[in-house]
Design an enzyme around this catalytic site. Structure first.
Site, short mmCIF file in Angstrom:
data_model
loop_
_atom_site.label_atom_id
_atom_site.label_comp_id
_atom_site.label_asym_id
_atom_site.label_seq_id
_atom_site.Cartn_x
_atom_site.Cartn_y
_atom_site.Cartn_z
CG HIS A 1 -4.06 -41.10 -61.70
ND1 HIS A 1 -4.82 -42.24 -61.67
CD2 HIS A 1 -4.09 -40.66 -62.99
CE1 HIS A 1 -5.31 -42.49 -62.88
NE2 HIS A 1 -4.87 -41.56 -63.70
CD GLN B 1 -8.60 -39.13 -73.98
OE1 GLN B 1 -8.42 -37.93 -73.74
NE2 GLN B 1 -7.91 -40.09 -73.40
N GLY C 1 2.60 -39.80 -67.03
CA GLY C 1 3.24 -41.06 -66.71
C GLY C 1 3.81 -41.74 -67.94
CE LYS D 1 -1.30 -47.13 -67.99
NZ LYS D 1 -1.95 -47.37 -69.32
CG LEU E 1 -0.50 -49.13 -60.41
CD1 LEU E 1 -0.38 -48.08 -59.32
CD2 LEU E 1 -1.37 -50.28 -59.93
NE ARG F 1 -9.64 -48.05 -71.51
CZ ARG F 1 -9.21 -46.87 -71.93
NH1 ARG F 1 -7.97 -46.49 -71.66
NH2 ARG F 1 -10.01 -46.05 -72.60
#
Length: 299
Positions: A37, A61, A147, A149, A184, A187
């Site tokens: 972040h 979500q 990001g 990810k 990263l 969770r």
């Protein structure tokens, strides 16, 4: 740094900045902030006059058996981290502020939401698209940062912004990883120390795909099965999916051409923690960033 809980107050603040012709960069988050972040915050701060983030654990979500109630909420720690990178404002609304009584609208990006995560988390991306649309309408940023990810999420948001003519540039930045390759994620906090070590199997499986391409394998299904077999060697890993897809359409590919770039994506449970990761690979095995993909570079 300014903290806002109410939409009206944030809009008043941003309106005054626009009167001064300040550009605004925005990073939507669910909090539990980490270096991934912070890298987005730094980029927003570098690109724009004003950098704003939201911290909101979005209930729409999460599925009925997912971790909405247990998702880490660390607002005070998050605010301290945001201050260290010079963030100008944080918007941290409660659920009632974002979804007032009688709320009944949702935004859905149909085809891109169906594969990969969409199979295992039905309704997830409608919740994401709806809350991001609301946040972009509230903040009206010049640029919004995401990001790699969460690659599928980023592709969906890019499509949504184009389709709905939202005047915001979507910027997707590379995944930030631990030294051992683990992506990263908020969770990751769920992992025990032993599980944390085993979780590197996701990154190692992606490297396996990269190595297969480097040795000349072009059959996507063979690479996918090789990855699944490798993941199966870790007793604590439970595979939701391994996929090799077109990075724009997210449709499965059969053969990887010499000029092709593919997205290799996977979701794996380590113990009770579900983790996702991905890598953009060329036929030569080189890994790309989303920016390189859009420029047509080959690593």
């Amino acid at each position: 740094m300014r903290l806002f809980h109410q939409i009206a107050e944030l809009r008043t603040y941003l309106h005054s900045l626009r009167q001064e012709e300040k550009s605004v960069g925005f990073v939507p988050t669910m909090g539990a902030l980490h270096e991934g972040h912070l890298s987005l915050f730094r980029r927003a701060k570098a690109d724009c006059d004003i950098a704003v983030a939201s911290i909101f654990v979005n209930p729409t979500q999460f599925g009925p058996n997912e971790d909405f109630q247990s998702y880490p909420r660390t607002l005070q720690q998050d605010l301290q981290l945001a201050t260290t990178v010079g963030l100008d404002a944080v918007f941290a609304p409660d659920v009632e502020e974002m979804y007032p009584a009688g709320f009944q609208t949702k935004v859905e990006v149909e085809h891109l939401s169906r594969p990969l995560e969409g199979i295992h988390r039905p309704g997830h991306f409608a919740g994401v698209a709806t809350v991001v649309t609301k946040l972009l309408n509230i903040v009206q940023p010049d640029r919004a940062y995401f990001g790699q990810k969460d690659y599928q999420q980023a592709v969906i948001i890019e499509r949504m912004v184009r389709d709905l003519n939202i005047p915001t540039e979507v910027v997707v930045l590379p995944t930030v990883r631990e030294p051992d390759g683990l992506a990263l994620s908020s969770r990751n906090a769920y992992l025990s120390p032993e599980e944390r070590q085993k979780a590197t199997v996701l990154f190692r499986a992606l490297l396996l795909a990269q190595q297969a391409l480097c040795r000349g394998e072009r059959n996507a299904e063979k690479i996918r099965k090789e990855m699944e077999a490798f993941l199966g060697l870790e007793p604590s890993a439970w595979v939701d999916y391994v996929a090799i897809v077109n990075p724009e359409t997210l449709e499965s590919v059969k053969t990887i051409g010499e000029q092709d770039t593919v997205l290799v994506a996977l979701a794996v449970r380590i113990g009770t923690t579900r983790l996702i990761d991905n890598m953009l690979l060329t036929a030569q095995g080189a890994s790309l960033t989303p920016m390189q993909l859009r420029r047509g570079e080959k690593g």
